[in-house]
Enzyme design. Structure first.
Site, short mmCIF file in Angstrom:
data_model
loop_
_atom_site.label_atom_id
_atom_site.label_comp_id
_atom_site.label_asym_id
_atom_site.label_seq_id
_atom_site.Cartn_x
_atom_site.Cartn_y
_atom_site.Cartn_z
CB CYS A 262 59.26 -58.53 0.34
SG CYS A 262 59.18 -59.16 -1.29
N1 SAJ Z 1 67.72 -52.79 3.42
C1 SAJ Z 1 68.36 -52.11 4.46
N2 SAJ Z 1 69.31 -52.75 5.18
C2 SAJ Z 1 69.65 -54.06 4.95
C3 SAJ Z 1 68.99 -54.74 3.89
C4 SAJ Z 1 68.03 -54.09 3.15
O1 SAJ Z 1 68.09 -50.93 4.69
O2 SAJ Z 1 70.52 -54.58 5.63
C5 SAJ Z 1 66.68 -52.10 2.65
C6 SAJ Z 1 66.99 -52.04 1.17
O3 SAJ Z 1 67.69 -50.87 0.85
C7 SAJ Z 1 65.58 -52.02 0.56
C8 SAJ Z 1 64.76 -52.84 1.55
O4 SAJ Z 1 65.50 -52.86 2.78
O5 SAJ Z 1 65.06 -50.72 0.50
C9 SAJ Z 1 64.49 -54.27 1.09
O6 SAJ Z 1 65.73 -54.77 0.70
P1 SAJ Z 1 65.92 -56.35 0.41
O7 SAJ Z 1 67.37 -56.59 0.16
O8 SAJ Z 1 65.28 -57.13 1.47
O9 SAJ Z 1 65.22 -56.54 -0.98
P2 SAJ Z 1 63.81 -57.11 -1.36
O10 SAJ Z 1 62.73 -56.20 -0.97
O11 SAJ Z 1 63.90 -57.46 -2.81
O12 SAJ Z 1 63.67 -58.42 -0.50
C10 SAJ Z 1 63.77 -59.67 -1.11
C11 SAJ Z 1 62.93 -60.54 -0.25
N3 SAJ Z 1 62.61 -61.73 -0.98
C12 SAJ Z 1 61.36 -62.22 -0.86
O13 SAJ Z 1 60.54 -61.74 -0.13
C13 SAJ Z 1 61.05 -63.40 -1.68
C14 SAJ Z 1 63.66 -60.86 1.04
O14 SAJ Z 1 63.04 -62.00 1.66
C15 SAJ Z 1 65.09 -61.22 0.83
O15 SAJ Z 1 65.70 -61.39 2.11
C16 SAJ Z 1 65.78 -60.08 0.11
O16 SAJ Z 1 65.14 -60.01 -1.18
C17 SAJ Z 1 67.26 -60.35 -0.05
O17 SAJ Z 1 67.80 -61.13 0.77
O18 SAJ Z 1 67.85 -59.71 -0.91
#
Ligand code: SAJ
Length: 426
Positions: A262
């Site tokens: 995403c």
């Molecule tokens: N990450 C960082 N710093 C942060 C948060 C995340 O480096 O502060 C990195 C994570 O390690 C990862 C990537 O970004 O590699 C994505 O992390 P994520 O927590 O956003 O996880 P995702 O990819 O599963 O994102 C989903 C998304 N959901 C949908 O698109 C429906 C996102 O919108 C959500 O915000 C996220 O989950 C969530 O909140 O956990």
């Protein structure tokens, strides 16, 4: 139409489509899943979830859900929902082929009066400029022969609280009738707010905006981490400090990179579509550039740390802990770990890997095997198992350096064990 008598065909039984299929079935719909992967279909038809997720493993055995790869199943449905991937290619260009193929398959099997909903993440304009023309080419008029709506999925893999049953949705459609039918369906299966948007473009824009919001905020703290590394400031303490502000601040955390299906993907869909309209999303592009630079920055930190103990990166065995892109899930898509491995190898390091969630992708059979062989370690994924490692275990295996790509270990404890610790911005 009485919603409980309706039938639903869900195209794509992945981490988005399968939970939606199970929830629809739990709510009394007759559900057909259209999935190319016949092995996945066999598992689902025997009541077993191909995805390790509690909601699925608990509820799949309870519902009657037929999974097939026969597109004629579409003809039996009142509602057809597209849950196929919308990835980017190696040039970061959006790939809408799966959506186009799904639309063409529906058009070839359309039952007049059907409601078609796209849940895949798409940029503003895709429904009007790509999907609707596919149906028009097959002779179908939206609003007359079928209805077309968009409700972007918001599944968050591994989330213990938010799932398909309780995450609010937005919905957009070409017509008021299409909007009403789509809102009625989602209000029936989801116990959360369903917000109708004025246009289908607005609905397409919502998901891209919410995920771009996350990407730029992560880029913000990643840039700060690079700056504060030079200033000797611990960025994680500063973010915790800023978080004491009870309003108008939202914490994000620096790391070795941004992975997943995403966050690192969705901004490119808007960047490319806006470019076609003559607008250059400089800010979104800079954020992507900063986040894409973090794997290399992590390797530079390792190289500098080795040099402080007179070791070159070239020829040194570096153990990479974590291949998944996110903690406690087995999902490799766009994982920064692959970029870290690439940059380590470019500098001549001997790279070995271990991830308890993806053992088949790991070079080492166990954590201790990796520690025994590694002079230095990079933590690339903050799995619970890695956060639980006692610093004395690193010492026992004579690990000299730890670069903590997720700032998830206890810096002080590790330093007290005589190991050189470097975090991202701390
Ligand atoms: N990450 C960082 N710093 C942060 C948060 C995340 O480096 O502060 C990195 C994570 O390690 C990862 C990537 O970004 O590699 C994505 O992390 P994520 O927590 O956003 O996880 P995702 O990819 O599963 O994102 C989903 C998304 N959901 C949908 O698109 C429906 C996102 O919108 C959500 O915000 C996220 O989950 C969530 O909140 O956990």
């Amino acid at each position: 139409m009485n919603v409980s008598k309706q039938s639903v065909c869900i195209i794509g039984l992945g981490y988005v489509g399968l939970p939606l299929a199970v929830q629809s079935a739990l709510k009394g719909y007759t559900v057909l899943g259209l999935e190319n992967d016949t092995q996945k279909n066999e598992l689902i038809n025997s009541g077993k979830s191909p995805i390790k997720e509690e909601f699925l493993e608990t509820n799949l055995p309870k519902v009657k859900l037929v999974a097939t790869n026969d597109p004629s199943a579409i003809k039996q449905a009142d509602i057809v929902i597209v849950c196929v991937p919308t990835p980017i290619d190696e040039m970061y260009m959006p790939d809408l082929e799966p959506v186009k193929t799904a639309a063409a398959t529906i058009a070839a099997n359309l039952k007049l009066g059907q409601l078609v909903v796209i849940e895949s993440t798409i940029n503003p304009g895709v429904c009007e400029e790509i999907v609707e023309p596919i149906f028009a080419k097959a002779g179908f008029i939206v609003g007359k022969d079928y209805e077309l709506a968009h409700s972007p999925e918001r599944i968050n893999p591994g989330d213990p609280i938010w799932n398909v049953t309780n995450i609010p949705r937005v919905v957009g459609s070409f017509t008021k009738k299409g909007l009403a039918r789509a809102v009625e369906f989602y209000e029936d299966i989801i116990d959360a707010k369903i917000m109708p948007m004025e246009t289908i473009r607005e609905a397409e824009a919502v998901k891209i905006v919410e995920n771009s919001f996350r990407d730029i905020n992560i880029a913000f703290v990643n840039e700060l981490a690079k700056s504060f590394d030079r200033l000797g400031i611990n960025i994680t303490n500063v973010i915790k400090g800023a978080s004491t502000k009870p309003y108008a601040f939202m914490a994000h955390w620096p790391s070795c990179g941004v992975g997943g299906h995403c966050i690192p993907v969705d901004p490119y869909y808007l960047i490319e579509r806006a470019k076609a309209s003559g607008f250059d999303h400089e800010f979104l592009k800079i954020a992507r550039k900063i986040n894409n630079s973090m794997p290399e920055y992590t390797v530079e930190l390792m190289q500098d740390a080795l040099n402080t103990i007179k070791l070159p990166l070239n020829g040194t065995t570096v153990g990479l802990l974590g291949i998944s892109y996110k903690a406690n899930v087995a999902d490799l898509r766009e994982s920064p770990s692959f970029q870290i491995i690439k940059h380590l190898k470019k500098h001549g390091a001997n790279v070995i890997t271990f991830d308890p969630h993806t053992p088949d992708k790991s070079s080492e059979k166990s954590l201790e095997d990796l520690l025994e062989k590694s002079t230095a370690i990079i933590i690339a994924t903050d799995h619970a198992q890695f956060q639980a490692i006692e610093p004395t275990l690193f010492k026992k295996h004579d690990v000299k350096i730890i670069v903590d790509g997720k700032n998830c270990l206890d810096k002080l404890e590790i330093e007290n064990n005589g190991i050189l610790y470097k975090g991202i911005g701390r």
